[in-house]
Design an enzyme around this catalytic site. Sequence first.
Site, short mmCIF file in Angstrom:
data_model
loop_
_atom_site.label_atom_id
_atom_site.label_comp_id
_atom_site.label_asym_id
_atom_site.label_seq_id
_atom_site.Cartn_x
_atom_site.Cartn_y
_atom_site.Cartn_z
CB SER A 50 9.52 2.46 -8.43
OG SER A 50 10.73 1.81 -8.76
CG ASP A 82 4.61 2.37 -7.92
OD1 ASP A 82 3.54 2.70 -7.39
OD2 ASP A 82 5.23 1.31 -7.64
CG HIS A 83 5.17 4.15 -4.06
ND1 HIS A 83 4.31 4.34 -3.01
CD2 HIS A 83 4.95 2.89 -4.49
CE1 HIS A 83 3.62 3.23 -2.79
NE2 HIS A 83 3.99 2.33 -3.68
CD GLU A 134 -0.32 5.07 0.01
OE1 GLU A 134 0.16 4.81 -1.11
OE2 GLU A 134 0.05 4.52 1.07
N GLY A 181 5.89 -5.96 -0.80
CA GLY A 181 6.90 -6.99 -0.65
C GLY A 181 6.31 -8.39 -0.57
CG HIS A 213 -0.03 1.17 -3.75
ND1 HIS A 213 1.16 1.54 -4.31
CD2 HIS A 213 -0.94 2.08 -4.17
CE1 HIS A 213 0.97 2.63 -5.03
NE2 HIS A 213 -0.29 2.99 -4.96
CG ASN A 256 -0.20 -0.38 -7.64
OD1 ASN A 256 -1.05 -0.14 -8.49
ND2 ASN A 256 0.54 0.55 -7.07
CB ILE A 257 0.78 -7.05 -9.44
CG1 ILE A 257 -0.64 -7.20 -8.89
CG2 ILE A 257 1.55 -8.37 -9.39
CD1 ILE A 257 -1.56 -8.06 -9.74
CB SER A 259 6.19 -8.88 -4.66
OG SER A 259 6.61 -7.73 -3.97
P1 13P Z 1 3.62 -5.78 -4.22
O1 13P Z 1 4.93 -5.69 -3.50
O2 13P Z 1 2.59 -6.46 -3.38
O3 13P Z 1 3.75 -6.39 -5.56
O4 13P Z 1 3.08 -4.27 -4.44
C1 13P Z 1 3.54 -3.50 -5.50
C2 13P Z 1 3.13 -2.08 -5.37
O5 13P Z 1 2.28 -1.70 -4.59
C3 13P Z 1 3.79 -1.12 -6.27
O6 13P Z 1 3.41 0.19 -5.98
O1 G3H Z 2 5.87 -0.37 -4.20
C1 G3H Z 2 7.01 -0.57 -4.59
C2 G3H Z 2 7.25 -1.28 -5.87
O2 G3H Z 2 7.24 -2.67 -5.67
C3 G3H Z 2 8.50 -0.79 -6.51
O3 G3H Z 2 9.60 -1.29 -5.83
O4 G3H Z 2 10.87 0.77 -5.30
O5 G3H Z 2 11.99 -1.50 -5.34
O6 G3H Z 2 11.26 -0.38 -7.48
P1 G3H Z 2 11.05 -0.55 -6.00
ZN ZN Z 3 2.98 0.54 -3.93
#
Ligand code: 13P
Ligand code: G3H
Ligand code: ZN
Length: 311
Positions: A50, A82-83, A134, A181, A213, A256-257, A259
């Site tokens: 991220s 990611d994002h 997305e 989260g 996600h 996506n995992i 948390s």
């Molecule tokens: P979680 O917070 O459910 O693990 O999702 C992670 C995620 O979507 C990262 O892009």
């Molecule tokens: O979707 C978000 C991911 O869990 C990444 O989290 O932006 O705190 O690194 P972060």
């Molecule tokens: Zn995400």
Amino acid sequence: MPLVTTKEMFEKAYNGGYAIGAFNVNNMEIVQGITEAAKDLNAPLILQVSKGARAYANHTYLIKLVEAAVIETGLPIALHLDHGDSFEICKSCIDGGFTSVMIDASSKPFEENIALTRKVVEYAHDHGVVVEAELGTLAGVEDEVNVSAENSSYTRPEDVQEFVQRTGCDSLAIAIGTSHGAYKFKPGTKPQLRFDILEDVSRRLPGFPIVLHGSSSVPQEFVKIINENGGNMPGAIGVPEDQLRKAASMAVCKINIDSDLRLAMTASIRKYFNDHPDHFDPRQYLKPARAAIKDMVAHKIVDVLGCDGKA
Ligand code: 13P
Ligand code: G3H
Ligand code: ZN
């Protein structure tokens, strides 16, 4: 084998009725825990970074850690942003060796989302990199963006064909009730993903890879360990794993995992310090923390994603 894109992984996953795990990485122990599990199970893998991870660990360190994992495992591994929230961060990751980027313009109006996604796709495809986009907005926290449940919105299936056609994106993240989260659903309510939306989307986009996600399940045994060892996480609830398994058997090719890895690592470290209040060598508590990540990822690969043996 060098880093790969997600193209071939997704084709096989779509046709095989399984999904690839996309796990977030922030440091060496996390990379090692994830990749050791994937190696033991011969599973293809997406490691994702991220904006926050890049700010925390530095782009070069993360790239080198992931390159080391490729050498150590010999697995097909894709390195994914990611994002990504701007053209600039996507370009920087494409120029810097990533094989896949997400441009997340889902909070922008439809036409703006299309225009920005299209711009990233053109640059990425010119450089052999694939793009995830997305449509729809997930609730929860990601980087500095915090979307409340009221401001989240399910993906509108009637938009997806036009979006994919006009942007040329390679995969699409949709909102069907997951969120980011550890606090995804109100305590006492029954979590239920909108499979009707997923089915409708995949009917309109036959053969096209869908991404979920916010797919941590927040295993209660880890929440319990955290709370019994000085933590305070009441009401942490995730997506039921049987629903994710069902999604993986459908058009969802990437799950996506993040948390759940954080919970596994934190539970291990909290317990370690409670059991060994006099210890202060980071290797002593990071070793079991890394093993906890490995166990968590192995469980996801076998019981949720179904991608063991598919590398
Ligand atoms: P979680 O917070 O459910 O693990 O999702 C992670 C995620 O979507 C990262 O892009
Ligand atoms: O979707 C978000 C991911 O869990 C990444 O989290 O932006 O705190 O690194 P972060
Ligand atoms: Zn995400």
